[in-house]
Design a protein around this motif. Structure first.
Motif, PDB file in Angstrom:
ATOM      1  N   ASP A 228       0.839  -1.209   0.000  1.00 24.19           N
ATOM      2  CA  ASP A 228       0.000   0.000   0.000  1.00 24.19           C
ATOM      3  C   ASP A 228       0.873   1.258   0.000  1.00 24.19           C
ATOM      4  O   ASP A 228       0.569   2.237  -0.705  1.00 24.19           O
ATOM      5  CB  ASP A 228      -0.913  -0.001   1.221  1.00 24.19           C
ATOM      6  CG  ASP A 228      -1.982  -1.071   1.130  1.00 24.19           C
ATOM      7  OD1 ASP A 228      -2.237  -1.542   0.005  1.00 24.19           O
ATOM      8  OD2 ASP A 228      -2.561  -1.443   2.178  1.00 24.19           O
ATOM      9  N   GLU A 229       1.956   1.224   0.792  1.00 28.42           N
ATOM     10  CA  GLU A 229       2.872   2.385   0.843  1.00 28.42           C
ATOM     11  C   GLU A 229       3.546   2.597  -0.502  1.00 28.42           C
ATOM     12  O   GLU A 229       3.666   3.742  -0.979  1.00 28.42           O
ATOM     13  CB  GLU A 229       3.933   2.165   1.928  1.00 28.42           C
ATOM     14  CG  GLU A 229       3.367   2.235   3.352  1.00 28.42           C
ATOM     15  CD  GLU A 229       4.408   1.898   4.394  1.00 28.42           C
ATOM     16  OE1 GLU A 229       5.525   1.506   3.987  1.00 28.42           O
ATOM     17  OE2 GLU A 229       4.100   1.999   5.601  1.00 28.42           O
TER      18      GLU A 229
ATOM     19  N   TYR B  21       1.211   4.117  -2.903  1.00 24.28           N
ATOM     20  CA  TYR B  21       1.036   5.551  -2.637  1.00 24.28           C
ATOM     21  C   TYR B  21       2.225   6.336  -3.181  1.00 24.28           C
ATOM     22  O   TYR B  21       2.065   7.384  -3.824  1.00 24.28           O
ATOM     23  CB  TYR B  21       0.899   5.780  -1.132  1.00 24.28           C
ATOM     24  CG  TYR B  21       0.831   7.240  -0.748  1.00 24.28           C
ATOM     25  CD1 TYR B  21      -0.334   7.980  -0.944  1.00 24.28           C
ATOM     26  CD2 TYR B  21       1.938   7.866  -0.179  1.00 24.28           C
ATOM     27  CE1 TYR B  21      -0.391   9.319  -0.600  1.00 24.28           C
ATOM     28  CE2 TYR B  21       1.896   9.201   0.161  1.00 24.28           C
ATOM     29  CZ  TYR B  21       0.729   9.935  -0.046  1.00 24.28           C
ATOM     30  OH  TYR B  21       0.693  11.268   0.277  1.00 24.28           O
TER      31      TYR B  21
ATOM     32  N   GLU C 174       2.340   9.255  -6.115  1.00 25.30           N
ATOM     33  CA  GLU C 174       2.917  10.583  -5.876  1.00 25.30           C
ATOM     34  C   GLU C 174       3.969  10.922  -6.950  1.00 25.30           C
ATOM     35  O   GLU C 174       4.010  12.047  -7.475  1.00 25.30           O
ATOM     36  CB  GLU C 174       3.557  10.627  -4.481  1.00 25.30           C
ATOM     37  CG  GLU C 174       2.563  10.622  -3.333  1.00 25.30           C
ATOM     38  CD  GLU C 174       1.764  11.900  -3.298  1.00 25.30           C
ATOM     39  OE1 GLU C 174       2.369  12.991  -3.297  1.00 25.30           O
ATOM     40  OE2 GLU C 174       0.517  11.808  -3.286  1.00 25.30           O
TER      41      GLU C 174
END
Length: 578
Positions: A245-246, A249, A253
């Motif tokens: 999930d990180e 993300y 970005e």
């Protein structure tokens, strides 16, 4: 079995001594009335005698005895097969009965009496000492309602079972039909359970198709079992998912940042395209076209301005190119980062796709169990329904077979049954020579528990007097069938209350001859006015021989000492015990 005596441990009690033949207990009234309702002589103790006989022979506990006449002890002496026996029972200690010196529980005494009097060690359910013996001694008020009413609230099945046994009719087919009906009742209970169960109901009523639902469930179970079989549980599933999930993300970005840089680069490139060198000759041509002459001084100024502008543009373009280079370099770095993160994400997602969390595995397992439970319930429904239908069919077939067996039994025993019918008719004709009468015994093929239908008929039997005659004739028939070793019957004064004098006379003539010829006992309590009502119909010597010589006790209502117990006390004789 014949009765010898009934005594008590109290001096006030009037002992009763029975003899062969007729035994009459007379209830006398000091001030007679014209009423003859069966209640005129109540309270002297006539009916109590019948209850005491039952009491001594193992009847259920009578609470009113313990409450009203505590510490009384009654002894009944009797004979069976020329052997003397006695039963002694206390009103205060009713749980034991002394039987020829041995203390027994009432139920054990009943077992002994069943063996002694009926030769039975085992009996069908609902056929006991009390139900059989009550047919020789009617004691309750309700026992004098119909010919086959001996025990309060006795079912029709119990009546047929006990009466047929004493008539010498086989009870096997009676029991078998009752058992089949009980099986049918259980099957009906099964059907009700199916209807009441929410899952079963939808199939039973045809709202859902069990086979279709079962097929669908089997398919879903198969798929789910494979999914669980391929499932790999990861111990660090949640940590890996968090990292994935990180990374996702971070990638988003960087991709957003790359979009901004690409837009910035396009703007720089567009700025470079829009920048053009200012040409002095083009400026002059513009003025010439406008037919304006430019002085030399102005031309000189234009040259200076143009050169200055060129320097500015050159400086700006150098700066844009530097910025463009920097942004392209940054874009490349971002692309590299996105590639690196993407590769890591591929690894993480591939792992996550091939593994799962323990909670997910448990959830899948629970779902599988739920599906298996559901299909098990459908299988249960199908099994129960099949068992129910098979049972119903088996019972119907068995019922038909038993109906045929009963028909065959009645045909094979036609002579014996005809003899029963003739004897009943013979007794009835003594009372009513011109009335149609008879005993009807039929195979009962109806949907009930009764194997046979037995009716004791006398024309115009709606009359109370006729009903009592029918009652007597049936009791006398049971006694004379001599299925047991009981050689007496006993009746309360209620039997005579509604009879007319001629019927009373006929009854005593029948029992007198019957007792003499068959060595029997007839015991009855009767009111004095009922006896006197037919005295004039008999010859004096006959009345003396049949009635006067056989009065074994007279009870008066003039004072307590003249009553059976010798004391004034009210006892509830309809107390059915506990």
């Amino acid at each position: 079995m014949k009765l010898i005596s009934l005594t008590a441990n109290k001096e006030t009690f009037h002992p009763i001594y029975f003899h062969d033949g007729i035994n009459i207990i007379v209830g006398k009234q000091v001030t007679p009335t014209n009423k003859n309702d069966g209640n005129t002589y109540n309270g002297v103790g006539k009916s109590l005698i019948l209850h005491l006989i039952h009491f001594c022979l193992g009847a259920r506990k009578i609470s009113s005895f313990e409450e009203k006449i505590s510490d009384w002890e009654f002894t009944l002496n009797f004979i069976i097969d020329n052997k003397n026996y006695y039963c002694k029972r206390s009103t205060s200690k009713q749980n034991t009965i002394e039987f020829n010196g041995e203390c027994l529980k009432p139920v054990k005494l009943q077992e002994q009496l069943l063996k002694l009097c009926f030769g039975l060690t085992q009996t069908p359910k609902n056929m006991t000492w009390n139900t059989l013996f009550s047919r020789f001694l009617r004691r309750y008020r309700s026992s004098y309602i119909t010919f086959d009413a001996y025990v309060p609230k006795e079912t029709d099945y119990n009546k047929i079972l006990n009466n047929c046994y004493l008539l010498g009719i086989s009870t096997q087919l009676i029991v078998e039909k009752n058992e089949l009906r009980e099986q049918q009742a259980k099957a009906s209970t099964t059907e009700k359970a199916i209807k009441d169960d929410p899952l079963f109901r939808q199939y039973y009523l045809g709202k859902n198709d069990a086979e279709l639902d079962k097929t669908d469930l089997e398919y879903r179970i198969k798929i789910l079992e494979k999914e669980i079989s391929d499932f790999k549980v990861s111990e660090n599933y949640h940590e890996i998912k968090t990292e994935a999930d990180e990374k996702s993300y971070q990638k988003r970005e960087l991709e957003n940042k790359r979009v901004l840089i690409n837009n910035y680069i396009r703007n720089i490139e567009n700025s470079e395209k829009e920048t053009e060198d200012i040409n002095l000759e083009k400026v002059i041509k513009v003025y010439q076209a406008a037919q304006i002459e430019i002085p030399e001084m102005v031309k000189k100024s234009l040259i200076e301005v143009t050169n200055f502008h060129k320097e500015l543009l050159n400086s700006r373009n150098v700066r844009l190119r530097k910025e463009l280079f920097r942004q392209n370099k940054l874009l490349k770095e971002i692309d590299n980062q996105i590639i690196t993160i993407g590769k890591r994400m591929d690894v993480l997602l591939e792992y996550l796709n091939s593994h799962g969390a323990l909670e997910e595995y448990v959830s899948l397992t629970k779902e599988l169990n739920d599906l298996k439970n559901e299909i098990a319930r459908i299988n249960e429904y199908q099994h129960i329904l099949k068992t129910y239908h098979d049972s119903q069919l088996d019972i119907k077939l068995s019922m038909m077979d038993k109906d045929k067996e009963a028909d065959l039994y009645l045909e094979e025993n036609i002579k014996y049954l005809d003899n029963l019918k003739e004897r009943f008719q013979e007794y009835a004709k003594c009372f009513y020579p011109k009335k149609k009468s008879g005993l009807v015994i039929k195979n009962n093929t109806g949907e009930n528990k009764l194997r046979y239908s037995i009716e004791a008929r006398i024309e115009d039997d709606s009359s109370d007097g006729v009903n009592e005659v029918r009652m007597f004739c049936f009791d006398w028939l049971l006694l004379n069938c001599q299925v047991s070793k009981i050689r007496f019957i006993a009746h309360d004064s209620r039997l005579f209350a509604n009879m007319d004098p001629r019927q009373r006379e006929a009854l005593f003539e029948i029992v007198y001859e019957g007792c003499k010829n068959e060595d029997l006992q007839y015991i009855c309590s009767i009111n004095e006015d009922a006896l006197l009502s037919f005295k004039s119909m008999m010859k004096e010597e006959t009345y003396k021989k049949i009635i006067q010589d056989n009065i074994i006790m007279e009870l008066n209502d003039d004072n307590p000492t003249s009553k059976l117990l010798g004391i004034q006390i009210d006892i509830d004789l309809e107390d059915k015990g506990k």
